[in-house]
Design a protein around this motif. Structure first.
Motif, mmCIF file in Angstrom:
data_model
loop_
_atom_site.group_PDB
_atom_site.id
_atom_site.type_symbol
_atom_site.label_atom_id
_atom_site.label_comp_id
_atom_site.label_asym_id
_atom_site.label_seq_id
_atom_site.Cartn_x
_atom_site.Cartn_y
_atom_site.Cartn_z
ATOM 1 N N MET A 119 12.563 16.927 -8.151
ATOM 2 C CA MET A 119 13.188 17.202 -9.522
ATOM 3 C C MET A 119 12.758 16.505 -10.637
ATOM 4 O O MET A 119 12.545 15.134 -10.396
ATOM 5 N N ILE A 120 12.840 17.006 -11.853
ATOM 6 C CA ILE A 120 12.494 16.449 -13.203
ATOM 7 C C ILE A 120 13.767 15.604 -13.392
ATOM 8 O O ILE A 120 14.783 16.377 -13.584
ATOM 9 N N PRO A 121 13.953 14.454 -13.497
ATOM 10 C CA PRO A 121 15.136 13.805 -14.013
ATOM 11 C C PRO A 121 15.659 14.231 -15.268
ATOM 12 O O PRO A 121 14.798 14.471 -16.258
ATOM 13 N N PRO A 122 16.909 13.801 -15.649
ATOM 14 C CA PRO A 122 17.438 14.230 -16.943
ATOM 15 C C PRO A 122 16.647 13.166 -17.947
ATOM 16 O O PRO A 122 16.226 11.909 -17.474
ATOM 17 N N GLY A 123 16.175 13.639 -19.208
ATOM 18 C CA GLY A 123 15.553 12.840 -20.080
ATOM 19 C C GLY A 123 14.185 12.378 -19.860
ATOM 20 O O GLY A 123 13.646 11.916 -20.620
ATOM 21 N N ALA A 124 13.556 13.187 -18.579
ATOM 22 C CA ALA A 124 12.224 12.929 -18.331
ATOM 23 C C ALA A 124 11.326 13.678 -19.025
ATOM 24 O O ALA A 124 11.565 14.911 -19.518
ATOM 25 N N LYS A 125 10.019 13.181 -19.670
ATOM 26 C CA LYS A 125 9.205 14.048 -20.442
ATOM 27 C C LYS A 125 7.814 13.786 -19.863
ATOM 28 O O LYS A 125 6.901 14.583 -20.135
ATOM 29 N N LYS A 126 7.478 12.859 -18.921
ATOM 30 C CA LYS A 126 6.009 12.590 -18.528
ATOM 31 C C LYS A 126 6.261 12.554 -16.713
ATOM 32 O O LYS A 126 5.497 11.395 -16.579
ATOM 33 N N THR A 127 6.459 13.414 -16.103
ATOM 34 C CA THR A 127 6.580 13.244 -14.572
ATOM 35 C C THR A 127 5.388 13.657 -14.063
ATOM 36 O O THR A 127 4.623 14.401 -14.758
ATOM 37 N N ASP A 128 4.792 12.799 -13.316
ATOM 38 C CA ASP A 128 3.307 12.796 -12.774
ATOM 39 C C ASP A 128 3.268 12.517 -11.216
ATOM 40 O O ASP A 128 4.327 12.237 -10.681
ATOM 41 N N TRP A 129 2.088 12.825 -10.854
ATOM 42 C CA TRP A 129 1.909 12.781 -9.356
ATOM 43 C C TRP A 129 1.002 11.642 -8.955
ATOM 44 O O TRP A 129 0.165 11.160 -9.748
ATOM 45 N N GLU A 130 0.902 11.267 -7.601
ATOM 46 C CA GLU A 130 0.236 10.340 -7.178
ATOM 47 C C GLU A 130 -0.028 10.416 -5.620
ATOM 48 O O GLU A 130 0.920 10.070 -5.102
ATOM 49 N N VAL A 131 -0.943 11.025 -5.205
ATOM 50 C CA VAL A 131 -1.287 10.874 -3.905
ATOM 51 C C VAL A 131 -1.527 9.237 -3.290
ATOM 52 O O VAL A 131 -2.400 8.720 -3.908
ATOM 53 N N GLU A 132 -1.003 8.990 -2.269
ATOM 54 C CA GLU A 132 -1.219 7.652 -1.387
ATOM 55 C C GLU A 132 -1.215 7.589 -0.119
ATOM 56 O O GLU A 132 -0.563 8.654 0.571
ATOM 57 N N LEU A 133 -1.931 6.794 0.621
ATOM 58 C CA LEU A 133 -1.549 6.319 1.906
ATOM 59 C C LEU A 133 -0.533 5.366 1.881
ATOM 60 O O LEU A 133 -0.546 4.396 1.323
ATOM 61 N N ALA A 134 0.596 5.603 2.721
ATOM 62 C CA ALA A 134 1.689 4.861 3.075
ATOM 63 C C ALA A 134 1.574 4.242 4.352
ATOM 64 O O ALA A 134 1.089 4.943 5.402
ATOM 65 N N VAL A 135 2.117 3.113 4.590
ATOM 66 C CA VAL A 135 1.872 2.394 5.786
ATOM 67 C C VAL A 135 3.516 2.196 6.298
ATOM 68 O O VAL A 135 4.361 1.671 5.354
ATOM 69 N N VAL A 136 3.976 2.377 7.443
ATOM 70 C CA VAL A 136 5.244 2.019 7.932
ATOM 71 C C VAL A 136 5.128 1.010 8.875
ATOM 72 O O VAL A 136 4.308 0.828 9.946
ATOM 73 N N ILE A 137 6.239 -0.071 8.596
ATOM 74 C CA ILE A 137 6.118 -1.364 9.311
ATOM 75 C C ILE A 137 6.891 -0.986 10.838
ATOM 76 O O ILE A 137 7.944 -0.430 10.574
ATOM 77 N N GLY A 138 6.305 -1.706 11.876
ATOM 78 C CA GLY A 138 7.088 -1.353 13.156
ATOM 79 C C GLY A 138 7.564 -2.738 13.615
ATOM 80 O O GLY A 138 8.465 -2.612 14.446
ATOM 81 N N SER A 139 7.272 -3.715 13.363
ATOM 82 C CA SER A 139 7.757 -5.155 13.628
ATOM 83 C C SER A 139 7.895 -6.131 12.625
ATOM 84 O O SER A 139 6.852 -6.016 11.683
ATOM 85 N N LYS A 140 9.027 -6.892 12.756
ATOM 86 C CA LYS A 140 9.070 -7.923 11.495
ATOM 87 C C LYS A 140 7.775 -8.710 11.269
ATOM 88 O O LYS A 140 7.365 -9.377 12.100
ATOM 89 N N ALA A 141 7.405 -8.763 10.207
ATOM 90 C CA ALA A 141 6.307 -9.764 9.608
ATOM 91 C C ALA A 141 6.568 -10.514 8.542
ATOM 92 O O ALA A 141 7.185 -10.164 7.580
ATOM 93 N N ARG A 142 6.449 -11.646 8.835
ATOM 94 C CA ARG A 142 6.558 -12.714 7.925
ATOM 95 C C ARG A 142 5.450 -13.901 7.952
ATOM 96 O O ARG A 142 4.965 -14.328 9.036
ATOM 97 N N TYR A 143 4.743 -14.241 6.854
ATOM 98 C CA TYR A 143 3.350 -14.983 6.828
ATOM 99 C C TYR A 143 2.467 -14.628 7.879
ATOM 100 O O TYR A 143 2.241 -15.241 8.755
ATOM 101 N N VAL A 144 2.291 -13.174 7.813
ATOM 102 C CA VAL A 144 1.188 -12.671 8.774
ATOM 103 C C VAL A 144 -0.268 -12.973 8.252
ATOM 104 O O VAL A 144 -0.558 -12.808 7.067
ATOM 105 N N GLU A 145 -1.178 -13.273 9.132
ATOM 106 C CA GLU A 145 -2.445 -13.562 8.556
ATOM 107 C C GLU A 145 -3.321 -12.045 8.525
ATOM 108 O O GLU A 145 -3.078 -11.138 9.439
ATOM 109 N N GLU A 146 -4.118 -12.157 7.446
ATOM 110 C CA GLU A 146 -4.877 -10.642 7.770
ATOM 111 C C GLU A 146 -5.498 -9.946 8.856
ATOM 112 O O GLU A 146 -5.508 -8.897 9.341
ATOM 113 N N LYS A 147 -6.123 -11.238 9.646
ATOM 114 C CA LYS A 147 -6.508 -10.745 10.994
ATOM 115 C C LYS A 147 -5.725 -10.023 11.917
ATOM 116 O O LYS A 147 -5.880 -9.129 12.751
#
Ligand SMILES: NC(=O)N[C@@H](O)C(=O)O
Length: 287
Positions: A119-147
């Motif tokens: 939906m184009i929201p009320p007052g919108a003039k410049k609604t745009d698209w962006e394809v992206e890869l999304a990640v869904v988290i499966g378990s609690k992550a705090r201070y995780v190392e990259e590896k």
């Protein structure tokens, strides 16, 4: 394994995609296994996913091919996005390539199914698209190392990071104003578990408007890769099962066209990421 959610908005049930592409109803099995019928929270834990993987989808009841496909994850509490994570997208917007990831929020209330209307929201003039890869988290992550970071991933999906540029850039403060409007977060169709993705840093992505190619890219040109992003974000907040991180867009957004091209009611957006399926949204006026 490809998980999905089927049914009317707010009443989605879990599904599993069979080899022939049909959706099978997983809600009975999931309820027995996990006490829930939806793909949310503990249903995304590695232990539960490992059990689901043993199920033969062909033995599950077939869902009508006319059934709506919902967002591929339910109960998301944090929907985090990464800005300027492709150098060529930064260039088309006149921005510098960031030295550290730029993070912003999308309100979880903007999440919709992959083929729901935008939906184009009320007052919108410049609604745009962006394809992206999304990640869904499966378990609690705090201070995780990259590896270790990819161990916290339940799966990957497509996100259209729909953006109202005038709210994002001309209304002061944070980007979230232009990123959170109702219907601005199509997710899915499938939540694809990591074992099905050979290399998450080598996936082609594309987006068309009315059949004209607007964006072409690959996750191989991300500035900060998926594992780095999960680790980085987990040093600023606790990531929980069901949280979504959308990892940035390649070049070709409407704001970068000369002249700019923004979405209008009647436009049809189709987009895909290799191995994760395809989305198709019709652009409609606000209702
Ligand atoms: N310009 C802008 O909003 N871009 C971000 O969403 C992005 O880089 O993905």
């Amino acid at each position: 394994m490809k998980l999905c959610r089927h049914g009317p908005p707010g009443r989605e049930k879990s599904g599993l995609v069979a080899a022939d592409g049909s959706v099978r109803d997983l809600s009975g099995v999931l309820a027995e296994l996990n006490g829930t019928t939806d793909i949310t929270g503990s249903a995304l834990a590695p232990r539960t996913l490992a059990k689901l993987k043993k199920i033969n989808p062909d033995k599950l009841p077939k869902v009508s091919s006319r059934a709506r496909v919902g967002a591929c994850v339910g109960g998301t509490r944090n929907f985090i996005a990464v800005g300027m994570n492709y150098a060529d997208h930064a260039a088309e917007t006149g921005s510098e390539v960031p030295k550290e990831p730029i993070l912003f929020n999308k309100a979880p209330s903007c999440i919709v199914g992959p083929d729901d209307n935008v939906m184009i929201p009320p007052g919108a003039k410049k609604t745009d698209w962006e394809v992206e890869l999304a990640v869904v988290i499966g378990s609690k992550a705090r201070y995780v190392e990259e590896k270790d970071a990819l161990k916290f991933v339940a799966g990957f999906c497509i996100c259209n990071d729909v953006s109202e540029r005038s709210f994002q850039m001309e209304r002061a403060g944070q980007w979230m104003k232009g990123k959170s409007c109702e219907s601005f977060g199509p997710l899915g169709p499938w939540l694809v578990t990591p074992d099905e993705i050979k290399d998450v840093q080598n996936l082609d992505m594309w987006l068309d408007v009315n059949g004209t190619r607007m964006q072409t890219g690959s996750t191989k040109t991300m500035v900060f890769g998926v594992a780095y992003l999960i680790s980085y974000i987990s040093h600023f907040m606790v990531l929980e099962p069901g949280d979504v991180i959308t990892t940035g867009t390649p070049p070709g957004v409407g704001m970068g066209k000369k002249p700019p091209r923004y979405l209008r009611p009647g436009d049809v957006i189709t987009l895909g990421v290799q191995g994760l399926g395809m989305q198709c949204q019709k652009v409609v006026p606000f209702a």
